[in-house]
Design an enzyme around this catalytic site. Structure first.
Site: not given
Ligand code: S3P
Length: 427
Positions: A19-20, A91, A164, A166, A312, A343
């Site tokens: 997904k990422s 997110g 994080s 993200q 995750d 969670r």
């Molecule tokens: C992700 C980073 C993680 C993860 C999310 C996907 C990403 O979140 O939990 O499912 O693709 O960069 P955080 O950056 O909030 O830890």
């Protein structure tokens, strides 16, 4: 949807694309010059939200059955959207796109579903504002909907309080539009897919320990991206095979980037029999096939630097711990409270309903393993990872487990239930 005990899991499964990495392929492809071709893209709702947002920003994206073609327009080729950008439940879309939008010469607004509207965005608004961005929470509550007026940006060196990817990726993407280098230091290293893929596209990104640095205004050039299978999706099958006696499964082509492979390390610490086969590399990302054999597990402590590498997967670790001898402690995981659902709360509530001995702590959970679980009605809170965790937990539990909102798996794994059914032999 209802689930009961399974005799054993046997066979081979190929999990869908990561997904990422799928999200990033669309975003960076849009900012590159030329046509980026992506194979094994995850056709989950979250990644489709990213496609939809970039189409609204003027990027032509062809979603064919076995490939995605992104007709990128370069770093300065996005156009003002005619309507609100809908990020759905994602997110990653929200936080990464905000970094890109902060440096444009137009204004945009984005919003998503009820879960997105309660997730913290101050963690990106603060560093972006330091860079000169004009970003605000429209309801002034630190959450989406967000209003982003593009502005000239300055490079910063940001010390993030949270590990994080993200947040880190948002800042690095804004750094593409800054007037000087931008770096981010995090308490522990989070997933580094942005750094790897941005380099692939031609950006100048360097990493040292937990600091990543990007130079502004690179020329990004279209690439071929082959997305590896998602280890976060593989985690459900890994855990299922470890819970159900007699199981032996092979999971093909899984991304095993060391910033994502914590689930393998923690399961091995608990005594799991996991063999890593056919190691390879695709688009800069390490991959392998994983052979999982049922094992008798014991408890462990999961804490510190490993946490971001399996953030995750912690719901599934909590479920697995119920089948392990002794105590499992999960700590340093307060981030679990601000995922698609809380969670910690949702896992403790639902596993307790099944008879588990589990306690919530401020930053994690404590689980006393070895007590048999019994089916219950599980409210997934429309969190895909919760629904998948309980679908597999049910396979090793007495009675019937009913999952409310089970369809939410379409966020990250649309064919999850059929892939699981193909491996299971129901009693
Ligand atoms: C992700 C980073 C993680 C993860 C999310 C996907 C990403 O979140 O939990 O499912 O693709 O960069 P955080 O950056 O909030 O830890």
């Amino acid at each position: 949807m209802k689930f009961t005990r399974s005799n054993s899991l046997k066979g081979t499964v190929t999990v869908p694309g990561d997904k990422s990495i799928s999200h990033r392929s669309i975003m960076f492809g849009a900012l590159a010059e030329g046509t980026t071709r992506v194979t094994n893209f995850l056709q989950g709702a979250d990644c489709l939200s990213t496609i939809d947002c970039f189409r609204k920003l003027g990027i032509q994206i062809e979603n064919r059955s076995n490939e995605i073609l992104i007709h990128g327009k370069g770093l300065h080729g996005l156009q003002a959207p005619a309507s609100l950008l809908d990020v759905g439940n994602s997110g990653t879309t929200t936080r990464l796109i905000s970094g890109i939008l902060a440096g444009q010469q137009f204004t945009s607004e984005l919003n998503g579903d009820a879960s997105i509207q309660s997730r913290p965005m101050k963690r990106i608004m603060d560093p972006l504002s330091l860079m000169g961005a004009k970003i605000r929470s429209i309801r002034d509550n630190g959450c989406a909907p967000l209003h982003i007026q593009g502005a000239p940006l300055h490079g910063i060196h940001y010390h993030s309080k949270v590990a994080s990817a993200q947040v880190k990726s948002c800042i690095l993407l804004a750094g593409l539009y800054a007037d000087s280098p931008t770096s981010v230091t995090e308490p522990y290293l989070s997933r580094n897919h942005s750094e790897i893929m941005l380099k692939h596209f031609g950006a100048s990104v360097t990493s040292e320990d937990t600091t990543a640095t990007i130079l502004p205004d690179p020329k990004l050039t279209a690439q071929e991206i082959k997305v590896p299978g998602d280890i976060s999706s593989a985690a459900y099958f890994i855990a299922a095979a470890l819970m159900v006696p007699g199981s032996e499964i092979l999971i093909k082509n899984v991304g095993i980037n060391p910033t994502r492979d914590g689930i393998l390390r923690v399961c091995q610490d608990m005594g799991a029999d996991i063999t890593i086969l056919n190691e390879d590399r695709t688009s800069g990302e390490p991959t392998a096939d994983l052979l999982i054999r049922y094992s008798e597990l014991h408890g462990t402590t999961v804490e510190g630097a490993v946490i971001p590498t399996l953030i995750d997967e912690l719901p599934v670790v909590a479920a697995l711990a119920c089948f392990a001898r002794g105590t499992t402690i999960i700590k340093d995981a307060q981030e679990l409270k601000v995922k698609e659902s809380n969670r910690i709360d949702v896992m403790v509530r639902n596993l307790s309903a099944m008879g588990a001995k589990i306690t919530a702590t401020d930053d994690g959970m404590i689980i006393e393993g070895g007590y048999p679980l019994c089916g219950a009605v599980i409210d997934s809170k429309l969190d895909h990872r919760i629904a998948m965790t309980f679908a597999i937990t049910a396979l090793a539990s007495d009675g019937e487990t009913e999952i409310i909102g089970a369809d939410c798996v379409q966020i990250s794994y649309p064919n999850f239930y059929s892939d699981l059914a193909a491996l299971t032999d129901t009693v």
